[in-house]
Design a protein around this motif. Sequence first.
Motif, PDB file in Angstrom:
ATOM      1  N   LEU A 138      81.272  35.722  35.211  1.00 15.66           N
ATOM      2  CA  LEU A 138      80.958  34.771  36.279  1.00 15.66           C
ATOM      3  C   LEU A 138      80.095  35.418  37.352  1.00 15.66           C
ATOM      4  CD1 LEU A 138      84.400  32.952  36.718  1.00 15.66           C
ATOM      5  CD2 LEU A 138      82.317  32.045  35.672  1.00 15.66           C
ATOM      6  N   GLY A 139      80.346  36.693  37.640  1.00 15.90           N
ATOM      7  CA  GLY A 139      79.531  37.405  38.625  1.00 15.90           C
ATOM      8  C   GLY A 139      78.098  37.564  38.168  1.00 15.90           C
ATOM      9  N   ILE A 140      77.900  37.899  36.899  1.00 16.55           N
ATOM     10  CA  ILE A 140      76.535  38.043  36.364  1.00 16.55           C
ATOM     11  C   ILE A 140      75.801  36.709  36.424  1.00 16.55           C
ATOM     12  CG2 ILE A 140      75.216  38.479  34.255  1.00 16.55           C
ATOM     13  CD1 ILE A 140      77.295  40.592  33.530  1.00 16.55           C
ATOM     14  N   PHE A 141      76.498  35.648  36.020  1.00 16.28           N
ATOM     15  CA  PHE A 141      75.874  34.313  36.083  1.00 16.28           C
ATOM     16  C   PHE A 141      75.519  33.952  37.526  1.00 16.28           C
ATOM     17  CE2 PHE A 141      76.443  29.738  36.812  1.00 16.28           C
ATOM     18  CZ  PHE A 141      75.450  29.234  35.981  1.00 16.28           C
ATOM     19  N   SER A 142      76.425  34.209  38.463  1.00 13.32           N
ATOM     20  CA  SER A 142      76.172  33.870  39.866  1.00 13.32           C
ATOM     21  C   SER A 142      75.009  34.671  40.427  1.00 13.32           C
ATOM     22  CB  SER A 142      77.431  34.132  40.702  1.00 13.32           C
ATOM     23  OG  SER A 142      78.521  33.371  40.233  1.00 13.32           O
ATOM     24  N   GLY A 143      74.965  35.959  40.099  1.00 16.59           N
ATOM     25  CA  GLY A 143      73.873  36.802  40.582  1.00 16.59           C
ATOM     26  C   GLY A 143      72.527  36.366  40.044  1.00 16.59           C
TER      27      GLY A 143
END
Length: 850
Positions: free
Chosen positions: A333-338
């Motif tokens: 989720l962090g990679i997608f958000s970034g």
Amino acid sequence: MNIFSKITLRNLLKNKTRTLVTIIGIILSTAMFTAVTSTITSMQQFLIDYHAYDAGTWHILYENMNISEVTKLEAEDSVDHLDTLQEIGFADLGNSSNEYKPYLHVAAMSKNFADTMPVHLLEGRLPETSDEIILPEHLDYNGGISHEIGDKLNLVLSNRIYDDTTWGNHTGYLEGETLSPVASKTYTVVGFYERPSFEDFQAPGYTALTVSDSSFGQDSYDVYVSLTNLYLAEDFFNSYESPGSASMNYNYLRLFSASNESSYNSVLYSLAVILIAIIMFGSVSLIYNSFSISVNERAKQFGILASIGATKKQLRTSVLSEGLFLSIIGIPLGIFSGLLGMYITFALLGKRMAESFIGTSNVVISLHPSMAGILITIGIAEITILISAYLPAARAMRHTAIESIRQNDTIKLKANQVKVSRLSTKLFGFSGMLATKNYKRNKKKYRATVFSLFISIVLFISTSSFCAYLMKSTATVYEENDYDMAVSIFMDEESDLDIDNILSDVESIDSVTQCQLSSNYWGNLSLNRDALSKEYLNFCANYEVADNGEANNSRQTVSVQVRFLSDEAFRDYLTQLKVDADSYFVPEQPKGVLINNVKLWDTDHYLLCDMVDDLTDADFSLAIPETDVPVVCDLATDTKPDLLYGSNYAPYFLLPESQMHCFLSPDYHPEYLITLYTSDHKDASEKLYSYFDSVEVSIYLEDIVEDVEASRTMTLIVQVFCYGFIILISLIAVANVFNTISTNVSLRRKEFAMLRSVGMDDAAFRRMMNFECLLYGCKGLLYGLPVALLITYLIYRSICDGLEMHFFVPWYSLFITIGGVFLIVFASMLYSMNKLNQESPVEVLRNDNV
């Protein structure tokens, strides 16, 4: 899944709030890691695309090779392919307006030349036969020769001869050179293309391109080599013996670290390391606290498991598996958000960023994540999580099973350690005394909260200060002007044009709303040294500013910008200053106004100061250019007149136009300046260029609006990245504070239930908790504000290395910080207490589980 993993998973599900906050922290930190790595790879790809667009993707250039040398080079195993530009010949243009570029240089491209080299069509198409040709755009705007698609060009193609030597287009125009005809050919114009970078700036010919014809042209080729492995370019360049000159495409190769120059990558990677270190620091503080709390909660559980045979390795693995479970959710989720955040950022600002960095929007900055960057992000995020989980686990494993079950080392106190002063008890009552004792008896629980607040305070104020000083320095270096455009006019001595007529024509342009004419001179103003300010005298001493050759001379001569304003504009200016204008128009008695504030470059920084302190007995004398005329000056001010062109790197001395005859002979030709307000600066710019071309007057046009827009774009870009970074870091810190406070309150459920059971009412309970919130906030501010102010001062000192300015603190950030700290603390406490109020004190005391 073994029993330990099942217990860990059940514990995560049981403590949903802390699990959710920890996942949010992992998402935020991973998003920031992703933003950093994807920005680095995107910037690197942007630079690669730009240099490919500007100069091409070739690796090595060999000039002036013959066909046998080209064939030999092509046979090399390391060569992937060659692109050649064959010399056809030079044609005399006859009427080129650029005396140093009198030729049309015809060259023939190899088949795939346009794929490798920067041949960017503006109109039409590429040539398909050797009878077709495309012309460069600057043949029109630089050479003054226009053509249309379909025109037939009958060219006499020649060699350039000078001193019995044939010269190509890489050598500038040589005075006295001649053309030696070799052939005639007719070409059809099929297109126009941008000025090519492979045409040297000093080249004497405008490069027109056709396609190769083995039966026509000279045996001279520029060969652009692309290697099978660009990382071998340096070795190939050094080992291959070329009969002519050779060069490497360093601007392109250095971006792949394929040359000895790697400055771009060094800057990008160094920046990435610094940012990642800061993010890891903030992330570990959040995730470590979460795992530390989790381990403290499960201490008794670990003791029981250890007592029935669980090894330290198994217990440690249980904690690490908790980090693994959380990372499985948080990292993707962090990679997608970034990536989503950077995609939106580049979509909104990519074009403006490219225009600010390279002055063109032909290549824009867009999101280009790399698999290596994603893997690095995953690795860094996982390492951050494992470090955060391992440290509290290792600490917990140092206790024996009995110590963990009894938990008799949770709180260790010394005599008088929780003693509260009578004054505190009197001021804050019993509730304040309990809050203070709770704080002192278990400082470890509260230290994490205070540290989280400390980090948030320091980061927010420091970044706000950095942005404030950056914008202040930009405003200081790039002065704000109260006009949109300025035109400097240079007229030849033989010119019979009337400047008043020119001004009238400029005023008649529909997109020009107001304009003013002035005359510009550099003169020497002589005055008594006693009148000068101390700062300016020190500057003069450091740089040996002219003082008539005598170190102790009582007079000082300084350079000034002398401006003669129209009488009407000068009167309006004096009215603005509330000064009687009549004394400034006395015939044969020049009287002027000194613009006193100057900006000087002093060794390694800008110095802002007033030149004159006291005008009394200053005894001015002004020389422009060779006359030496006494002038009167009893007014020094920092206020400039409207539409005054120029910067204040030297003081201004303003005089009315009617006094010009006191200094200048009638046949002297000054530099005229026209400053303008416009309704459309681009339209005005085009029409001004067209007008001055038609009257054959040389000008320099400065578009202030365009410069300001570029400056604002850079400021906006800096603000977006600075504030985006601080917001994400602050969110991590906020999540840390919320997680720590809510969990600490949850761990004290039995304590609170006991206090309620012995009679503490809701009002006293709220007072106790509110006082604890005040303790958190005040402690965080007590440590955070001094450190943040120290960092602000260090930022100020670093700015002062290049620009002198006064120290200031962005007070708005302090107010936001102070209010935000107490808001976050009270909101976190309120949330936690509302959850506790829903529980029965009896049930809490019965239940031994947290």
